[in-house]
Design an enzyme around this catalytic site. Sequence first.
Site, short mmCIF file in Angstrom:
data_model
loop_
_atom_site.label_atom_id
_atom_site.label_comp_id
_atom_site.label_asym_id
_atom_site.label_seq_id
_atom_site.Cartn_x
_atom_site.Cartn_y
_atom_site.Cartn_z
N LYS A 1 0.84 -1.20 0.00
CA LYS A 1 0.00 0.00 0.00
C LYS A 1 0.87 1.25 0.00
O LYS A 1 1.91 1.29 0.66
CB LYS A 1 -0.92 -0.02 1.21
CG LYS A 1 -1.93 -1.17 1.17
CD LYS A 1 -2.71 -1.30 2.46
CE LYS A 1 -1.83 -1.75 3.59
NZ LYS A 1 -2.56 -2.00 4.85
N THR B 1 -7.62 8.38 9.48
CA THR B 1 -6.87 7.22 8.97
C THR B 1 -6.73 6.06 9.96
O THR B 1 -6.15 5.03 9.61
CB THR B 1 -5.46 7.66 8.52
OG1 THR B 1 -4.86 8.36 9.62
CG2 THR B 1 -5.51 8.55 7.30
N GLY C 1 -7.44 2.77 11.42
CA GLY C 1 -8.21 1.62 10.95
C GLY C 1 -8.22 1.45 9.44
O GLY C 1 -8.98 0.64 8.92
N THR C 2 -7.36 2.18 8.74
CA THR C 2 -7.37 2.07 7.27
C THR C 2 -6.93 0.68 6.80
O THR C 2 -7.57 0.09 5.93
CB THR C 2 -6.43 3.12 6.60
OG1 THR C 2 -5.23 3.18 7.36
CG2 THR C 2 -7.05 4.48 6.52
N GLY C 3 -5.84 0.18 7.40
CA GLY C 3 -5.32 -1.12 6.98
C GLY C 3 -6.34 -2.22 7.21
O GLY C 3 -6.57 -3.08 6.34
N CYS C 4 -6.97 -2.19 8.39
CA CYS C 4 -7.96 -3.22 8.74
C CYS C 4 -9.16 -3.14 7.78
O CYS C 4 -9.60 -4.16 7.24
CB CYS C 4 -8.48 -3.01 10.17
SG CYS C 4 -7.16 -2.98 11.40
C1 LIG Z 1 -6.72 -4.38 17.48
C2 LIG Z 1 -6.02 -3.64 16.40
N1 LIG Z 1 -5.76 -4.28 15.26
C3 LIG Z 1 -5.12 -3.63 14.26
C4 LIG Z 1 -4.74 -2.31 14.42
C5 LIG Z 1 -4.03 -1.61 13.34
O1 LIG Z 1 -4.94 -0.94 12.56
P1 LIG Z 1 -4.56 -0.49 11.10
O2 LIG Z 1 -5.76 -0.27 10.34
O3 LIG Z 1 -3.59 -1.42 10.50
O4 LIG Z 1 -3.71 0.71 11.32
P2 LIG Z 1 -3.74 1.90 12.30
O5 LIG Z 1 -4.89 2.71 11.88
O6 LIG Z 1 -3.79 1.52 13.72
O7 LIG Z 1 -2.45 2.50 11.93
C6 LIG Z 1 -5.04 -1.68 15.62
N2 LIG Z 1 -4.69 -0.41 15.84
N3 LIG Z 1 -5.67 -2.37 16.61
#
Ligand SMILES: Cc1ncc(COP(=O)(O)OP(=O)(O)O)c(N)n1
Length: 451
Positions: free
Chosen positions: A177, A208, A210-213
């Site tokens: 990404k 942003t 939670g974007t990856g999830c």
């Molecule tokens: C419980 C939990 N799992 C995964 C993440 C990471 O979230 P992600 O969407 O990869 O990225 P960030 O937004 O946190 O950079 C998390 N924070 N918590």
Amino acid sequence: MKRLVKTALTIAGSDSGGGAGIEADLKTFTAFGVHGLVAITSVTAQNTQAVTAIHDIPPEVVAEQIRAVAEDIGVDAAKTGMLSNAEIIKAVAKTVKNYDFPLVVDPVMIAKSGAPLLREDAVDALIKYILPLATLVTPNRFEAEKLSGMKIRSVEDAKIVAKKIAEETGAEAVIVKGGHIEGEEAVDVLYHNGTFREYRAPKVEGCTHGTGCSFSAAITANLAKGLGLEEAIEVAKKFITLGIAMGHRIGHGHCPVNQSAWIEIPAEKWRIYEELTNAVREFESINPVRLIPEVGTNFVYSLPLPYARSTKDVAGVKGRIVKYGNSVKAVGPVEFGASDHLARAVLTYMRFYPEYRSAINIRYSREIIEEIIEIAQERGFKVSFYDRREEPEEIKAKEGATIPWGIETAIKRIKERPDIIYHLGDVGKEPMILVFGRNPREVLEKIKMLI
Ligand SMILES: Cc1ncc(COP(=O)(O)OP(=O)(O)O)c(N)n1
Ligand SMILES: Cc1nc(C(=O)O)sc1CCOP(=O)(O)O
């Protein structure tokens, strides 16, 4: 009986702030109409600023969650997120091998707030046990650097790394990404079946966390629905770009992606279209010929905030509502973007009173405004006005700035919310009365009182 709804499983950690982890995944699955299943790996105490506690679930309980749903309900596609430690990784790998659903691996390592979500000593286990089972791996720049041992500074570097991770681990496909790679666009690079494909979108301002999830969950949901891998990524890219732009401004740190925007905007648009169309029909049937100004009337209804950003997000009557002989007729249908003046008025009004999303413009005459003021006093309506002769030069010089200035001036003139705002016109500009309400029905009720 054949199951009608598709299912997607998330094997991930819980984020108590609801922004990332299984909470983000479930919201994403719902946005795509897929039934979400969960195997929780770890419980985190987390908000938009920090991760303050982590409690890992015993590996055998993680495995049992997967087995329980796979055996009874069935899994059409699955994803992994935070796997936390090597024991959980091994248990997940051993269990998912028993099934043949596609597996999207988001190699979560560090939260946006900087907290580690995968133990340093578990990276090798992730590479050894989980990546070989992946239909797709979705690392961001830093995760891809960690998995490959190479630096990424450009899209070209991302290509080399995507290929290296796929070839060295046996993952079917890898998408690196581009959100953290320099440039005006977020370019994601997919390596699949020996070829590369780029997915581009502008880097949008927004939320942003939670974007990856959410991105990997959107791919998983669409794989569950039967889309091919490349098509599923295309949809997920659009989904995540919208979710970032429409993020909810909550908390004091990195605000979360808004997964609901994907379904809420189309649903709201349909509701608005129906309500406004019915209200316009009713307005025509009341036949208020004397209230129609020379330029015609428009009747508008805006999307709610945070979705109302421009006049395109406000529905109005195409061609306006005009006098036709002795009757009142809408020239065209209700459409988004069909109003300019009134849409700008309502968007400004919503900055002060977000629930008031509808308005109509009617003819100004001394007689009508006097009647309105009298009725307003009886019914407790508030009336305010603006005077175009007081408009500052810099506002006059700016295209489209007069109405926002006028509405703001009229709102600030009185201490309470004005139901009605009028102006006396200017050279070549017809005076006008604007009636505001929470929805078209409320606006119509006010109009009926004037008749
Ligand atoms: C419980 C939990 N799992 C995964 C993440 C990471 O979230 P992600 O969407 O990869 O990225 P960030 O937004 O946190 O950079 C998390 N924070 N918590
Ligand atoms: C031409 C015009 N001027 C108004 C004012 O408030 O000054 S209301 C109006 C009619 C509605 O225009 P639209 O279809 O662009 O919303």
